[in-house]
Design a protein around this motif. Structure first.
Motif, PDB file in Angstrom:
ATOM      1  N   THR A  34      -9.316   0.634  -2.700  1.00 13.11           N
ATOM      2  CA  THR A  34      -8.236  -0.161  -3.277  1.00 13.11           C
ATOM      3  C   THR A  34      -8.131  -1.438  -2.467  1.00 13.11           C
ATOM      4  O   THR A  34      -8.035  -1.401  -1.235  1.00 13.11           O
ATOM      5  N   ALA A  36      -6.748  -4.389  -0.578  1.00 13.44           N
ATOM      6  CA  ALA A  36      -5.509  -4.642   0.155  1.00 13.44           C
ATOM      7  C   ALA A  36      -5.203  -6.139   0.143  1.00 13.44           C
ATOM      8  O   ALA A  36      -6.078  -6.960  -0.136  1.00 13.44           O
ATOM      9  N   SER A  37      -3.985  -6.476   0.448  1.00 10.08           N
ATOM     10  CA  SER A  37      -3.577  -7.875   0.514  1.00 10.08           C
ATOM     11  C   SER A  37      -4.430  -8.608   1.557  1.00 10.08           C
ATOM     12  O   SER A  37      -4.600  -8.133   2.673  1.00 10.08           O
ATOM     13  N   GLY A  38      -5.005  -9.718   1.171  1.00  8.28           N
ATOM     14  CA  GLY A  38      -5.834 -10.503   2.082  1.00  8.28           C
ATOM     15  C   GLY A  38      -7.312 -10.174   2.031  1.00  8.28           C
ATOM     16  O   GLY A  38      -8.126 -10.859   2.633  1.00  8.28           O
ATOM     17  N   ASP A  39      -7.667  -9.105   1.327  1.00  9.01           N
ATOM     18  CA  ASP A  39      -9.084  -8.742   1.192  1.00  9.01           C
ATOM     19  C   ASP A  39      -9.819  -9.741   0.307  1.00  9.01           C
ATOM     20  O   ASP A  39      -9.258 -10.261  -0.657  1.00  9.01           O
ATOM     21  N   THR A  40     -11.066  -9.981   0.632  1.00 14.41           N
ATOM     22  CA  THR A  40     -11.955 -10.783  -0.201  1.00 14.41           C
ATOM     23  C   THR A  40     -13.219  -9.969  -0.423  1.00 14.41           C
ATOM     24  O   THR A  40     -13.467  -8.988   0.294  1.00 14.41           O
ATOM     25  N   TYR A  74      -7.996  -8.806  -6.768  1.00 15.21           N
ATOM     26  CA  TYR A  74      -6.545  -8.766  -6.624  1.00 15.21           C
ATOM     27  C   TYR A  74      -6.111  -7.557  -5.816  1.00 15.21           C
ATOM     28  O   TYR A  74      -6.741  -6.498  -5.880  1.00 15.21           O
ATOM     29  N   SER A  75      -5.005  -7.737  -5.089  1.00 16.82           N
ATOM     30  CA  SER A  75      -4.429  -6.648  -4.320  1.00 16.82           C
ATOM     31  C   SER A  75      -4.063  -5.503  -5.264  1.00 16.82           C
ATOM     32  O   SER A  75      -3.506  -5.728  -6.332  1.00 16.82           O
ATOM     33  N   GLY A  76      -4.428  -4.275  -4.903  1.00 13.31           N
ATOM     34  CA  GLY A  76      -4.162  -3.111  -5.723  1.00 13.31           C
ATOM     35  C   GLY A  76      -5.295  -2.763  -6.677  1.00 13.31           C
ATOM     36  O   GLY A  76      -5.308  -1.689  -7.264  1.00 13.31           O
TER      37      GLY A  76
END
Length: 95
Positions: A34, A36-40, A74-76
């Motif tokens: 999944t 996470a916020s900030g992942d690329t 996108y996050s999630g």
């Protein structure tokens, strides 16, 4: 001279044929993550790239496994990440 050239050509053909027949065929298992916020894609691919492997190749595998048209995630979001597994004495059939 002609015999030497013929022998060199035969050696090349045998060497090339051997490499084609016994080339390493990697086996991949899909691992779900999944985002996470900030992942690329770059950071995710960097975590799953093997030592010495080009991160861009991992990004291509992730994109192909998920049918991504762009590099935006996108996050999630749940992504399938193809992870190379050891295939000791495994026989893989291709269709």
């Amino acid at each position: 001279m002609k015999k030497t050239l013929v022998l060199m050509c035969m050696a090349f053909v045998l060497f090339a044929g051997y490499n084609m027949v016994f080339a390493t065929e990697y086996v991949y298992k899909e691992h779900s993550i999944t985002v996470a916020s900030g992942d690329t894609l770059w950071s995710i691919a960097g975590r799953y790239a093997e030592k010495g492997e080009d991160v861009r190749e991992v990004i291509e595998r992730i994109s192909a496994a998920n049918g991504l048209k762009s590099r935006i995630i996108y996050s999630g979001q749940v992504l399938k990440v193809p992870v190379r597994v050891e295939a000791q004495d495994a026989m893989v059939a291709k269709k």
